[in-house]
Scaffold this motif. Structure first.
Motif, PDB file in Angstrom:
ATOM      1  N   GLU A 219      29.416  37.107 -34.935  1.00 29.97           N
ATOM      2  CA  GLU A 219      29.901  36.792 -33.587  1.00 29.97           C
ATOM      3  C   GLU A 219      28.734  36.576 -32.610  1.00 29.97           C
ATOM      4  O   GLU A 219      28.751  35.654 -31.796  1.00 29.97           O
ATOM      5  CB  GLU A 219      30.775  37.957 -33.109  1.00 29.97           C
ATOM      6  CG  GLU A 219      31.728  37.581 -32.014  1.00 29.97           C
ATOM      7  CD  GLU A 219      32.165  38.816 -31.246  1.00 29.97           C
ATOM      8  OE1 GLU A 219      32.516  38.665 -30.077  1.00 29.97           O
ATOM      9  OE2 GLU A 219      32.106  39.934 -31.831  1.00 29.97           O
ATOM     10  N   LEU A 220      27.722  37.421 -32.751  1.00 29.85           N
ATOM     11  CA  LEU A 220      26.544  37.271 -31.885  1.00 29.85           C
ATOM     12  C   LEU A 220      25.772  35.998 -32.264  1.00 29.85           C
ATOM     13  O   LEU A 220      25.272  35.274 -31.389  1.00 29.85           O
ATOM     14  CB  LEU A 220      25.649  38.506 -32.019  1.00 29.85           C
ATOM     15  CG  LEU A 220      24.495  38.613 -31.037  1.00 29.85           C
ATOM     16  CD1 LEU A 220      24.981  38.587 -29.596  1.00 29.85           C
ATOM     17  CD2 LEU A 220      23.691  39.894 -31.283  1.00 29.85           C
ATOM     18  N   ALA A 221      25.705  35.722 -33.574  1.00 33.49           N
ATOM     19  CA  ALA A 221      25.016  34.504 -34.039  1.00 33.49           C
ATOM     20  C   ALA A 221      25.686  33.271 -33.430  1.00 33.49           C
ATOM     21  O   ALA A 221      25.006  32.310 -33.037  1.00 33.49           O
ATOM     22  CB  ALA A 221      25.027  34.427 -35.556  1.00 33.49           C
ATOM     23  N   ALA A 222      27.010  33.296 -33.342  1.00 30.85           N
ATOM     24  CA  ALA A 222      27.730  32.150 -32.762  1.00 30.85           C
ATOM     25  C   ALA A 222      27.349  31.989 -31.291  1.00 30.85           C
ATOM     26  O   ALA A 222      27.132  30.868 -30.809  1.00 30.85           O
ATOM     27  CB  ALA A 222      29.236  32.357 -32.914  1.00 30.85           C
ATOM     28  N   ALA A 223      27.221  33.113 -30.590  1.00 31.77           N
ATOM     29  CA  ALA A 223      26.836  33.041 -29.169  1.00 31.77           C
ATOM     30  C   ALA A 223      25.396  32.547 -29.031  1.00 31.77           C
ATOM     31  O   ALA A 223      25.070  31.781 -28.113  1.00 31.77           O
ATOM     32  CB  ALA A 223      26.990  34.415 -28.528  1.00 31.77           C
TER      33      ALA A 223
ATOM     34  N   ASP B  80      24.132  20.803 -36.747  1.00 30.14           N
ATOM     35  CA  ASP B  80      24.701  22.116 -36.461  1.00 30.14           C
ATOM     36  C   ASP B  80      23.748  22.880 -35.534  1.00 30.14           C
ATOM     37  O   ASP B  80      22.533  22.894 -35.764  1.00 30.14           O
ATOM     38  CB  ASP B  80      24.851  22.854 -37.799  1.00 30.14           C
ATOM     39  CG  ASP B  80      25.684  24.111 -37.679  1.00 30.14           C
ATOM     40  OD1 ASP B  80      25.459  24.874 -36.720  1.00 30.14           O
ATOM     41  OD2 ASP B  80      26.547  24.337 -38.545  1.00 30.14           O
ATOM     42  N   ALA B  81      24.287  23.500 -34.498  1.00 28.12           N
ATOM     43  CA  ALA B  81      23.433  24.238 -33.548  1.00 28.12           C
ATOM     44  C   ALA B  81      22.717  25.401 -34.232  1.00 28.12           C
ATOM     45  O   ALA B  81      21.696  25.888 -33.740  1.00 28.12           O
ATOM     46  CB  ALA B  81      24.269  24.761 -32.391  1.00 28.12           C
ATOM     47  N   ARG B  82      23.236  25.856 -35.371  1.00 33.15           N
ATOM     48  CA  ARG B  82      22.578  26.953 -36.090  1.00 33.15           C
ATOM     49  C   ARG B  82      21.376  26.457 -36.883  1.00 33.15           C
ATOM     50  O   ARG B  82      20.615  27.251 -37.422  1.00 33.15           O
ATOM     51  CB  ARG B  82      23.569  27.623 -37.052  1.00 33.15           C
ATOM     52  CG  ARG B  82      24.695  28.366 -36.346  1.00 33.15           C
ATOM     53  CD  ARG B  82      25.758  28.767 -37.327  1.00 33.15           C
ATOM     54  NE  ARG B  82      26.332  27.594 -37.973  1.00 33.15           N
ATOM     55  CZ  ARG B  82      27.222  27.640 -38.966  1.00 33.15           C
ATOM     56  NH1 ARG B  82      27.625  28.803 -39.440  1.00 33.15           N
ATOM     57  NH2 ARG B  82      27.708  26.533 -39.489  1.00 33.15           N
ATOM     58  N   GLY B  83      21.218  25.152 -36.978  1.00 29.55           N
ATOM     59  CA  GLY B  83      20.102  24.593 -37.732  1.00 29.55           C
ATOM     60  C   GLY B  83      20.552  24.045 -39.066  1.00 29.55           C
ATOM     61  O   GLY B  83      21.695  24.244 -39.486  1.00 29.55           O
TER      62      GLY B  83
END
Ligand SMILES: Cc1ncc(COP(=O)(O)O)c(C=O)c1O
Length: 454
Positions: free
Chosen positions: A318-322, A146-149
């Motif tokens: 929403e910002l976290a996704a960006a 996952d790109a979020r880690g």
């Protein structure tokens, strides 16, 4: 040992092999002491006869590059140390590299504010966590993630941030330190029309470079004893260190916090040393008060070690996704194994134990430093001592900060002046003294050196 040996089969192979081996040795790829492959192994790997390799080895042995002993793999001669021009890549390890501040390798006394105590790194706990991760992760966890880690770390970290820092709701993205978190945030904000980011003046100069590298403009906002002055912000977003202003050590006053949150733009909160406070009530995060407009950035660089390159962003979903999207574009997401090990450290209580231990030690150092300054530097005063790993020493009016820093540097004592963190607003003379790497026993000597420099 893998060796780069491009062979042109239309030309004599032995000479080419000799040249490639010498290039590896002189280029630093096979430094003195390196064991080279046995001739049979290298011959097989290159698809040449064993005789070609043996002859090449014999030739470069005769020239003094390697030592060949019967029945053993050849070894690059240790006597070559210092006589061959080794790789220029090694230059990166030398102090005073091209990027960032002097890495401190040459300091006799390291008083730099950004430097935690590396000897306190919990090596045993970290090693145990890494071993556990390797034993338990399924093969699938070794794939791109996952790109979020790592999900496990995000889960542990979310609970940890609520428990330890009173964080509010939001989405976590794991980053390569605070620095990358800031860069990714700036990129994501640029995509939303942000052009100019205000920073506290004075503040960490590395962050200005990071913001600019993301394509945004940097402007300074004055800081006083109560922290940043929100009325002076003229930008789309602002970067602040509210719990312990870097470098002045001011805590953002309640009225200023209100003012800052009432201001309309995005607030980026750098909570770089939020875990270290000594004798004041905990200051909660700004993010908790306005989770829809504050982007919270944290790091393991102060609590564990900068070398982990582990940080996190807590942002509105929403910002976290960006931000995660930017991360994917940069390097397809963060490393999962380090993340998992850190998750174990949190879950097993090791991180809390480590923090309790280091907090006690840092506090003792701070007390000794403040007492020595009181005793030895009567014309000076200190600020920002209630938290963090550094304090601000106010020098007497008219003191020449630059010359004092230079005089200390000449004795290999590394410290920065307040003025070196100023962007646009001149500062009164001062030193920003880190005690992360100042054992209590070394405090008196360091303060005596400052007194003599003064
Ligand atoms: C003000 C400030 N913020 C953040 C950091 C941490 O940066 P990173 O996590 O990229 O190592 C530092 C470290 O020196 C710092 O001084």
């Amino acid at each position: 040992l893998e060796l780069f040996v491009p062979l042109d089969r239309t030309r004599p192979l032995r000479a080419q092999l000799e040249a490639a081996l010498c290039a590896a040795i002189t280029g630093g790829g096979a430094p003195p002491g390196t064991r080279l492959p046995a001739s049979r192994v290298l011959a097989e790997a290159l698809g040449v006869s064993r005789g070609v390799v043996s002859e090449a080895y014999a030739q470069i042995a005769a020239e003094g590059w390697i030592e060949v002993r019967h029945g053993a793999a050849p070894v690059v001669r240790t006597e070559l140390k210092g006589t061959v021009p080794l790789s220029s890549a090694r230059g990166a390890e030398r102090p005073g590299g091209a990027c960032g501040e002097d890495k401190g390798l040459s300091w006799r006394v390291d008083l730099r504010a950004t430097a935690p105590d590396l000897s306190a790194f919990p090596r045993k706990a970290w090693a145990a966590a890494v071993r556990r991760v390797l034993a338990e992760v399924p093969d699938a966890a070794l794939d791109y993630g996952d790109a979020r880690g790592d999900a496990r770390l995000r889960e542990e970290l979310a609970a940890y941030l609520v428990r330890v820092r009173g964080a509010g709701p939001g989405e976590l993205v794991i980053t390569s330190g605070y620095t990358q978190g800031l860069w990714l945030t700036c990129r994501a904000l640029a995509g939303r029309g942000v052009r100019r980011v205000a920073v506290e003046d004075p503040s960490l100069d590395d962050a200005w470079a990071t913001i600019r590298s993301a394509g945004l403009e940097v402007v300074g906002v004055p800081v006083d004893e109560d922290g940043i002055v929100p009325a002076a912000i003229d930008a789309d977003a602002v970067l602040v260190t509210p719990a312990h202003q870097f470098p002045t050590g001011a805590v953002l006053a309640p009225e200023r916090r209100r003012e800052l949150l009432a201001w309309g733009g995005i607030v980026i909160e750098d909570d770089y040393d939020g875990e270290y406070r000594y004798d004041r009530a905990p200051v909660g995060t700004l993010q908790r008060l306005a989770p829809d407009r504050v982007v919270y950035l944290g790091t393991a660089s102060k609590t564990l070690a900068p070398a982990l390159r582990l940080g996190w962003v807590l942002a509105p979903p929403e910002l976290a996704a960006a931000i995660a999207q930017e991360r994917w574009a940069v390097d397809s997401g963060p490393p999962a194994l380090t993340a998992r090990a850190y998750a174990h450290l949190i879950a097993g209580g090791e991180l809390d134990r480590h923090l309790r231990r280091t907090r006690r030690e840092y506090r003792a150092r701070r007390d000794a430093l403040v007492a020595a300054i009181d005793r030895e530097l009567p014309g000076c005063s200190v600020d920002g001592v209630a938290a963090g790993l550094h304090l601000r020493l106010r020098l007497p009016r008219g003191a020449d900060e630059r010359r004092i820093v230079d005089a200390l540097a000449a004795q290999r004592i590394g410290v920065r002046g307040l003025g070196s963190y100023a962007l646009e607003h001149p500062q009164p003379p001062g030193l920003i003294i880190g005690y992360g790497r100042l054992p209590t026993a070394a405090v008196d000597g360091a303060v005596a050196a400052i007194r003599d420099a003064l």
